[in-house]
Design a protein around this motif. Structure first.
Motif, short mmCIF file in Angstrom:
data_model
loop_
_atom_site.label_atom_id
_atom_site.label_comp_id
_atom_site.label_asym_id
_atom_site.label_seq_id
_atom_site.Cartn_x
_atom_site.Cartn_y
_atom_site.Cartn_z
N ASP A 131 8.12 5.10 1.43
CA ASP A 131 8.91 4.23 0.55
C ASP A 131 9.43 3.01 1.32
O ASP A 131 9.42 1.88 0.80
N ARG A 132 9.89 3.23 2.56
CA ARG A 132 10.38 2.11 3.37
C ARG A 132 9.27 1.13 3.69
O ARG A 132 9.47 -0.09 3.65
N LEU A 133 8.08 1.65 3.97
CA LEU A 133 6.96 0.77 4.29
C LEU A 133 6.53 -0.02 3.06
O LEU A 133 6.26 -1.24 3.15
N ARG A 134 6.49 0.62 1.92
CA ARG A 134 6.11 -0.09 0.70
C ARG A 134 7.12 -1.19 0.35
O ARG A 134 6.75 -2.23 -0.20
N ALA A 135 8.37 -0.97 0.71
CA ALA A 135 9.38 -1.99 0.46
C ALA A 135 9.24 -3.17 1.41
O ALA A 135 9.71 -4.28 1.11
N ALA A 136 8.59 -2.95 2.55
CA ALA A 136 8.48 -3.98 3.57
C ALA A 136 7.17 -4.75 3.51
O ALA A 136 7.07 -5.85 4.08
N THR A 137 6.14 -4.21 2.86
CA THR A 137 4.86 -4.90 2.77
C THR A 137 4.13 -4.48 1.51
O THR A 137 4.25 -3.33 1.05
N SER A 138 3.37 -5.41 0.97
CA SER A 138 2.52 -5.11 -0.18
C SER A 138 1.07 -4.88 0.25
O SER A 138 0.20 -4.65 -0.59
N ARG A 139 0.83 -4.92 1.53
CA ARG A 139 -0.53 -4.78 2.04
C ARG A 139 -0.92 -3.30 2.17
O ARG A 139 -0.05 -2.43 2.26
N PRO A 140 -2.22 -3.02 2.24
CA PRO A 140 -2.67 -1.63 2.39
C PRO A 140 -2.20 -1.04 3.72
O PRO A 140 -2.04 -1.76 4.73
N PHE A 141 -2.00 0.27 3.74
CA PHE A 141 -1.59 0.98 4.95
C PHE A 141 -2.12 2.40 4.87
O PHE A 141 -2.65 2.83 3.84
N GLY A 142 -1.97 3.12 5.96
CA GLY A 142 -2.44 4.51 5.99
C GLY A 142 -1.35 5.48 6.41
O GLY A 142 -0.34 5.09 6.98
N VAL A 143 -1.59 6.76 6.10
CA VAL A 143 -0.72 7.85 6.52
C VAL A 143 -1.61 8.92 7.15
O VAL A 143 -2.60 9.33 6.56
N ALA A 200 2.73 8.03 10.76
CA ALA A 200 2.35 9.35 11.25
C ALA A 200 3.21 10.41 10.58
O ALA A 200 4.43 10.39 10.72
N ALA A 201 2.57 11.30 9.84
CA ALA A 201 3.31 12.36 9.16
C ALA A 201 3.56 13.56 10.06
O ALA A 201 4.36 14.43 9.73
N ALA A 226 7.80 16.92 4.52
CA ALA A 226 7.23 16.12 3.45
C ALA A 226 8.23 15.09 2.94
O ALA A 226 7.87 13.94 2.64
N ALA A 227 9.50 15.47 2.87
CA ALA A 227 10.52 14.53 2.39
C ALA A 227 10.69 13.36 3.35
O ALA A 227 10.84 12.20 2.93
N ALA A 228 10.68 13.64 4.66
CA ALA A 228 10.81 12.56 5.65
C ALA A 228 9.59 11.65 5.62
O ALA A 228 9.71 10.43 5.76
N MET A 229 8.41 12.23 5.42
CA MET A 229 7.20 11.43 5.28
C MET A 229 7.29 10.49 4.09
O MET A 229 7.00 9.29 4.20
N ARG A 230 7.74 11.00 2.96
CA ARG A 230 7.85 10.18 1.75
C ARG A 230 8.88 9.07 1.93
O ARG A 230 8.68 7.95 1.47
N GLU A 231 9.98 9.37 2.62
CA GLU A 231 11.00 8.36 2.86
C GLU A 231 10.42 7.20 3.67
O GLU A 231 10.71 6.03 3.40
N GLU A 232 9.57 7.50 4.65
CA GLU A 232 8.95 6.44 5.44
C GLU A 232 7.93 5.66 4.61
O GLU A 232 7.82 4.43 4.76
#
Length: 323
Positions: free
Chosen positions: A42-54, A28-29, A34-40
């Protein structure tokens, strides 16, 4: 699908656990820079390679009555004094919209969804050209028809916890099992059903009514990966909270939560002014959470909140998809 619950609940740990369990996790953005959204992201991409949404909130179009806001601030003053704070000042009405959109277009997640309105077709097409699937939240047939350029629609019934995703700051709403078939008749777009769902039977039910997927938020609030506060998680299982209701008391926009003292006392007086009321009550809500005061806190919950489990997210996904 796990709903994109703004305010901290839908953190990367939750979205990653849902994704890894084979469902679709969402960040949830809303209420973030915008910077805090991007940080999350990046953290999610590091934790899973599966598709996700924002999910992104559309900027508010409310016309604010300064006198009504001042009157509400005055009414809140004793509550604020009790909590040792002062009502908050107005903040950015756009929720950092321009910066978020620029950031997401530069490096889009697989799915981008929008709530409280629909982007213009040019922006939707821009995301689609970048390879992102665009979802728009709708709460009526008219909204569904106006979101024809979106790849899919999240059809939200009035039973949903947290904010109603309607495009206007209006009262009321339509039950999901009434709204979903009506939207299905109006469009061939894929539909995601949301609002008051809590069991595998509920998921099967909405699929039978024409949905292509089911989205649940409250079902994940109590799980260990959720970023919901400890007092919020406890309240969902507290027998003294017996019902939910829609209220503008905390944010100035209709949102469903557990009926507590604050909701009961202030709902009749809260103006339709979002996000101004959100900013006004923010210090009070923060102080209430720190004190563990469930009667002064926004306890967002859908009508199926009693079904919410404290089990890990993967177990919740498994329970919703069995059979």
């Amino acid at each position: 699908m796990q709903a994109p619950m703004a305010g901290g609940a839908a953190r990367p740990e939750l979205a990653a656990a849902v994704c890894e369990a084979g469902a679709l996790g969402f960040l949830a953005a809303g209420y973030k820079s915008a910077a805090a959204m991007r940080e999350e992201i990046d953290r999610l991409r590091a934790a899973t390679s599966r598709p996700f949404g924002v999910n992104v909130f559309m900027p508010s179009r409310d016309t604010v009555d300064p006198a009504a806001l001042a009157a509400y601030a005055e009414r809140l003053a004793p509550e604020a004094e009790r909590l040792g704070v002062t009502p908050g000042e107005p903040g950015d009405r756009t929720d950092d919209w321009d910066a978020k959109i620029d950031d997401l277009l530069a490096d889009p997640p697989p799915i981008v969804s929008f709530t409280f309105g629909c982007p213009d077709e040019e922006l939707i097409r821009a995301f689609q050209r970048r390879g992102a699937v665009v979802i728009v939240t709708v709460t009526s047939v008219a909204e569904a028809r106006a979101a024809a350029a979106a790849d899919a629609l999240c059809v939200q019934g009035v039973e949903a916890g947290g904010h109603q995703g309607s495009w206007t700051n209006a009262d009321g709403g339509t039950p999901l099992r009434e709204l979903l078939p009506a939207v299905r008749e109006a469009t061939a777009q894929p539909l995601i059903a949301a609002g008051g769902l809590g069991t595998a039977a509920d998921v099967a039910d909405v699929l039978a009514l024409g949905a292509d997927a089911a989205q649940l938020g409250t079902a994940f609030l109590r799980c260990p990966e959720s970023g919901a506060s400890a007092v919020h998680k406890a309240a969902l299982a507290d027998p003294r909270f017996t019902e939910t209701a829609l209220t503008r008391a905390f944010s100035g926009r209709p949102a469903r939560g557990l009926v507590n003292r604050f909701l009961t006392e202030y709902s009749p007086h809260a103006p339709a002014a979002y996000p101004e009321v959100h900013f006004m009550t923010a210090p009070l809500r923060k102080a209430a959470a720190a004190r563990g005061d469930a009667d002064a806190l926004h306890l967002w919950a859908g009508t199926s909140y009693r079904l919410a489990s404290a089990a890990p997210a993967a177990e919740i996904v498994a329970s919703l998809t069995k059979g």
